[in-house]
Write an enzyme that holds these catalytic residues in place. Structure first.
Site, PDB file in Angstrom:
ATOM      1  N   GLN A 100      -7.118  -1.709   5.105  1.00 53.55           N
ATOM      2  CA  GLN A 100      -6.116  -0.987   4.313  1.00 53.55           C
ATOM      3  C   GLN A 100      -6.790  -0.212   3.178  1.00 53.55           C
ATOM      4  O   GLN A 100      -6.261   0.777   2.680  1.00 53.55           O
ATOM      5  CB  GLN A 100      -5.105  -1.989   3.751  1.00 53.55           C
ATOM      6  CG  GLN A 100      -4.016  -1.370   2.914  1.00 53.55           C
ATOM      7  CD  GLN A 100      -2.851  -2.329   2.748  1.00 53.55           C
ATOM      8  OE1 GLN A 100      -2.153  -2.622   3.723  1.00 53.55           O
ATOM      9  NE2 GLN A 100      -2.633  -2.816   1.553  1.00 53.55           N
TER      10      GLN A 100
ATOM     11  N   GLU B 152     -19.809  22.193 -14.841  1.00 55.75           N
ATOM     12  CA  GLU B 152     -20.144  20.812 -15.225  1.00 55.75           C
ATOM     13  C   GLU B 152     -19.206  19.813 -14.555  1.00 55.75           C
ATOM     14  O   GLU B 152     -19.624  18.733 -14.127  1.00 55.75           O
ATOM     15  CB  GLU B 152     -20.042  20.649 -16.736  1.00 55.75           C
ATOM     16  CG  GLU B 152     -21.110  21.400 -17.505  1.00 55.75           C
ATOM     17  CD  GLU B 152     -20.815  21.358 -18.996  1.00 55.75           C
ATOM     18  OE1 GLU B 152     -21.122  20.346 -19.636  1.00 55.75           O
ATOM     19  OE2 GLU B 152     -20.245  22.331 -19.520  1.00 55.75           O
TER      20      GLU B 152
ATOM     21  N   LYS C 290     -19.060  28.123 -29.546  1.00 57.14           N
ATOM     22  CA  LYS C 290     -19.379  27.577 -28.229  1.00 57.14           C
ATOM     23  C   LYS C 290     -18.622  28.240 -27.089  1.00 57.14           C
ATOM     24  O   LYS C 290     -17.468  28.624 -27.220  1.00 57.14           O
ATOM     25  CB  LYS C 290     -19.101  26.069 -28.193  1.00 57.14           C
ATOM     26  CG  LYS C 290     -20.155  25.227 -28.853  1.00 57.14           C
ATOM     27  CD  LYS C 290     -21.568  25.399 -28.312  1.00 57.14           C
ATOM     28  CE  LYS C 290     -21.788  24.652 -27.015  1.00 57.14           C
ATOM     29  NZ  LYS C 290     -21.788  23.210 -27.183  1.00 57.14           N
TER      30      LYS C 290
ATOM     31  N   HIS D 250     -40.516  23.583  -9.562  1.00 56.29           N
ATOM     32  CA  HIS D 250     -40.724  22.671 -10.703  1.00 56.29           C
ATOM     33  C   HIS D 250     -40.069  23.219 -11.970  1.00 56.29           C
ATOM     34  O   HIS D 250     -40.530  22.946 -13.075  1.00 56.29           O
ATOM     35  CB  HIS D 250     -42.212  22.419 -10.964  1.00 56.29           C
ATOM     36  CG  HIS D 250     -42.981  22.050  -9.742  1.00 56.29           C
ATOM     37  ND1 HIS D 250     -43.217  20.747  -9.356  1.00 56.29           N
ATOM     38  CD2 HIS D 250     -43.529  22.821  -8.758  1.00 56.29           C
ATOM     39  CE1 HIS D 250     -43.897  20.739  -8.217  1.00 56.29           C
ATOM     40  NE2 HIS D 250     -44.090  21.988  -7.820  1.00 56.29           N
TER      41      HIS D 250
ATOM     42  N   LYS E 192      -8.133   4.086   2.952  1.00 49.93           N
ATOM     43  CA  LYS E 192      -7.471   5.371   2.702  1.00 49.93           C
ATOM     44  C   LYS E 192      -7.660   5.933   1.309  1.00 49.93           C
ATOM     45  O   LYS E 192      -7.914   7.122   1.124  1.00 49.93           O
ATOM     46  CB  LYS E 192      -5.971   5.229   2.977  1.00 49.93           C
ATOM     47  CG  LYS E 192      -5.663   4.979   4.434  1.00 49.93           C
ATOM     48  CD  LYS E 192      -4.181   4.695   4.634  1.00 49.93           C
ATOM     49  CE  LYS E 192      -3.962   3.651   5.690  1.00 49.93           C
ATOM     50  NZ  LYS E 192      -4.564   2.331   5.414  1.00 49.93           N
TER      51      LYS E 192
ATOM     52  N   SER F 109       0.826  -1.212   0.000  1.00 46.39           N
ATOM     53  CA  SER F 109       0.000   0.000   0.000  1.00 46.39           C
ATOM     54  C   SER F 109       0.857   1.258   0.000  1.00 46.39           C
ATOM     55  O   SER F 109       0.342   2.360   0.147  1.00 46.39           O
ATOM     56  CB  SER F 109      -0.920   0.002   1.229  1.00 46.39           C
ATOM     57  OG  SER F 109      -0.143  -0.035   2.412  1.00 46.39           O
TER      58      SER F 109
ATOM     59  N   TYR G 106      -9.107  -5.662  14.058  1.00 43.16           N
ATOM     60  CA  TYR G 106      -8.506  -5.219  12.795  1.00 43.16           C
ATOM     61  C   TYR G 106      -8.575  -6.322  11.749  1.00 43.16           C
ATOM     62  O   TYR G 106      -8.319  -7.492  12.051  1.00 43.16           O
ATOM     63  CB  TYR G 106      -7.029  -4.821  13.000  1.00 43.16           C
ATOM     64  CG  TYR G 106      -6.356  -4.436  11.692  1.00 43.16           C
ATOM     65  CD1 TYR G 106      -6.436  -3.136  11.200  1.00 43.16           C
ATOM     66  CD2 TYR G 106      -5.683  -5.390  10.924  1.00 43.16           C
ATOM     67  CE1 TYR G 106      -5.861  -2.789   9.983  1.00 43.16           C
ATOM     68  CE2 TYR G 106      -5.102  -5.058   9.707  1.00 43.16           C
ATOM     69  CZ  TYR G 106      -5.193  -3.750   9.250  1.00 43.16           C
ATOM     70  OH  TYR G 106      -4.629  -3.413   8.047  1.00 43.16           O
TER      71      TYR G 106
ATOM     72  N   ASN H 213     -18.635  27.014 -23.186  1.00 46.36           N
ATOM     73  CA  ASN H 213     -19.201  25.975 -22.318  1.00 46.36           C
ATOM     74  C   ASN H 213     -18.874  26.219 -20.846  1.00 46.36           C
ATOM     75  O   ASN H 213     -17.758  26.614 -20.515  1.00 46.36           O
ATOM     76  CB  ASN H 213     -18.671  24.599 -22.735  1.00 46.36           C
ATOM     77  CG  ASN H 213     -19.103  24.224 -24.142  1.00 46.36           C
ATOM     78  OD1 ASN H 213     -20.199  24.586 -24.571  1.00 46.36           O
ATOM     79  ND2 ASN H 213     -18.245  23.527 -24.853  1.00 46.36           N
TER      80      ASN H 213
ATOM     81  N   ASN I 249      -1.469  -1.804  13.714  1.00 48.58           N
ATOM     82  CA  ASN I 249      -2.923  -1.577  13.772  1.00 48.58           C
ATOM     83  C   ASN I 249      -3.269  -0.268  14.480  1.00 48.58           C
ATOM     84  O   ASN I 249      -4.076   0.516  13.991  1.00 48.58           O
ATOM     85  CB  ASN I 249      -3.624  -2.749  14.470  1.00 48.58           C
ATOM     86  CG  ASN I 249      -3.448  -4.060  13.716  1.00 48.58           C
ATOM     87  OD1 ASN I 249      -2.889  -4.065  12.616  1.00 48.58           O
ATOM     88  ND2 ASN I 249      -3.896  -5.150  14.300  1.00 48.58           N
TER      89      ASN I 249
ATOM     90  N   SER J 235     -15.310  24.959 -27.846  1.00 48.23           N
ATOM     91  CA  SER J 235     -15.476  23.634 -28.445  1.00 48.23           C
ATOM     92  C   SER J 235     -14.407  23.461 -29.508  1.00 48.23           C
ATOM     93  O   SER J 235     -14.015  24.413 -30.177  1.00 48.23           O
ATOM     94  CB  SER J 235     -16.863  23.554 -29.082  1.00 48.23           C
ATOM     95  OG  SER J 235     -16.882  22.555 -30.085  1.00 48.23           O
TER      96      SER J 235
END
Ligand code: ARG
Length: 469
Positions: free
Chosen positions: A333, A301, A294, A167, A336, A35, A328, A296, A121, A288
């Site tokens: 592991q 987004e 364009k 709405h 993270k 890890s 443990y 954007n 641990n 674009s």
């Protein structure tokens, strides 16, 4: 001090448990087991925790003062070495193994005394929490900056009226500042959530050993203070496997993501040609590769998209924890990488959101042409209510007026007084006064409403919240 002794050096990457398992690790197992490339970033916390542990061992009489000083010196040198070079590709299993190997290179066999009474641990649980405390604080301050940018924008847009939507249909007019601040308060609740999470992060597991606690008379209260934790864990079995704080921080981040995603969606929508209420700056827009015209709203987004990933990371940790037996387990592991990913992505997007907001502008002309006078229909009903008509009756009468105006293809504020009076006798000539954005908005002066005084007091409250942070 470099007690570098070739004979006693463990081979590079030799596992910390090599006394028990004699056969070498299968090459297929190695990448699964390792890890280090993920937990390498915990090196400052690993060194810090080890320094505290060393001091506690000295106090407990397990180590001499000289040994303790030797270890702390060595750990500081290890920190310098890791800070100066990239060790992520080192052969060691994880950050704890790497620090211990480098410490051995610095101080020789003395390094072997550091792990007395400690397990990876309780060590990893401590390192990760130390990192979590700092991450939470950083998120809080970046989030505060987004809130500050909303507040600035709100202060500059008090006199602009926009349609308020339900709405996604125009409902009633509101001050633009009121809409802007509608995105401030969810983030304020996130701040409060982060405070609650902080208390759960700041619990010291060190001194729990592998599962049963520490057999040496170490002073956990000293370690707590030395490392800056708020409290110490009550149960060693729980302490080595408790990742509730990871789920909570993941949730807080996911919810911030959801809040910013909703804000972003408003920015995308309001920035579109069809709405045209706001213009996002060049710095947070892209073009674009094909369509030359364009422009954007990519920042918004991308933030909206990132929220999906933040929610996914929350699902991952909950799923990892579900079904783990007591104590443990190595599955932990996996705690993270997802949280690192959530924090990294959040810290990348928060400044972009703040920048997008600071450079966004309302397009007042476009807003004015979009406001449909029909959104004053509620005010027309309220007019009748003030003349003593029950609201349900008033509602029905105004609905009829709206229908008449549509049948005649005339806006409701252009109907004749006769038209109003044919529907209800309580309409008088002053009915035309109803058709004013300002009047409509100013009527909503109850706290939390969109009248100028209410929004100003909201701004004051928001400012006070930011000051508290
Ligand atoms: N790399 C491990 C983790 O992140 C450290 C703890 C290992 N403990 C063990 N008993 N193998 O959880």
């Amino acid at each position: 001090m470099t007690a570098h002794n070739k004979d006693s050096d463990p081979p590079k990457g030799k596992p910390l448990w090599s006394g028990r398992i004699k056969g070498s690790m299968s090459p297929e197992m190695e990448p699964l087991n390792r890890s280090l490339d993920v937990d390498i970033r915990l090196w400052p916390q690993d060194v810090q925790g080890s320094c505290s542990w060393t001091k506690a061992l000295v106090q407990a009489g397990v180590l001499t003062k000289v040994e303790g000083e030797g270890l702390v010196d060595g750990l500081n040198k290890v920190a310098e070495r890791i800070a100066a070079a990239d060790y992520s590709g080192a052969p060691d299993e994880d950050i704890h193994s790497l620090v211990e190997r480098l410490l051995h290179e610095e101080v020789g066999d003395l390094a072997g005394k550091l792990h007395t009474g400690r397990s990876r641990n309780d060590q990893v649980a401590t390192d990760f929490r130390l990192w979590g405390i700092e991450a939470t604080n950083t998120i809080k301050s970046e989030l505060r900056d987004v809130q500050a940018s909303l507040l600035e924008w709100a202060k500059g847009s008090l006199d602009i009226f926009i349609p308020g939507y339900t709405h996604l249909q125009q409902g009633q007019p509101v001050r633009a500042a009121h809409w802007v601040l509608s995105h401030f308060w969810p983030l304020e609740r996130d701040q409060q959530l982060l405070d609650a999470v902080s208390a759960h992060v700041s619990v010291l597991p060190l001194g729990s050993g592998a599962i049963a606690g520490c057999p040496f008379s170490i002073d956990r209260e000293f370690i707590r203070k030395d490392l800056g934790f708020d409290s110490i864990s009550e149960n060693s079995i729980d302490a080595v496997s408790d990742r509730d704080w990871v789920t909570e921080l993941s949730f807080a981040i996911a919810r911030i993501g959801v809040h910013l995603s909703r804000l972003s969606e408003d920015l995308v929508l309001f920035g579109s040609k069809e709405f045209g209420f706001i213009r996002l700056s060049d710095g947070f827009s892209t073009g674009s590769s094909l369509m030359p015209q364009k422009r954007n709203p990519d920042a918004a987004e991308l933030v909206r998209g990132k929220a999906g990933r933040l929610v996914g990371n929350l699902m991952a940790i909950l799923t990892i924890l579900k079904g783990l037996p007591t104590g443990y387990n190595r599955d932990l592991q996996e705690d993270k990488e997802n949280l690192f990913d959530s924090v990294d992505n959040l810290l990348m997007l928060l400044p972009a959101v703040a920048g997008t907001l600071r450079t966004a502008e309302f397009q007042v002309d476009r807003i004015e042409t979009s406001l449909d006078v029909q959104i004053l229909a509620t005010d027309l009903a309220d007019y009748l209510v003030k003349a003593g008509v029950p609201f349900r009756k008033a509602h029905e009468a105004v609905a009829t007026i709206v229908r008449i105006s549509e049948d005649k293809s005339v806006a409701i504020d252009c109907l004749e007084l006769n038209d109003f009076q044919s529907v209800h006798s309580s309409f008088e000539s002053d009915v035309m006064d109803v058709f004013s954005w300002d009047r409509s908005v100013e009527a909503r002066v109850a706290p939390g409403g969109t009248a100028l005084a209410s929004v100003q007091s909201q701004i004051q409250d928001a400012e006070a919240k930011l000051q508290d942070l």
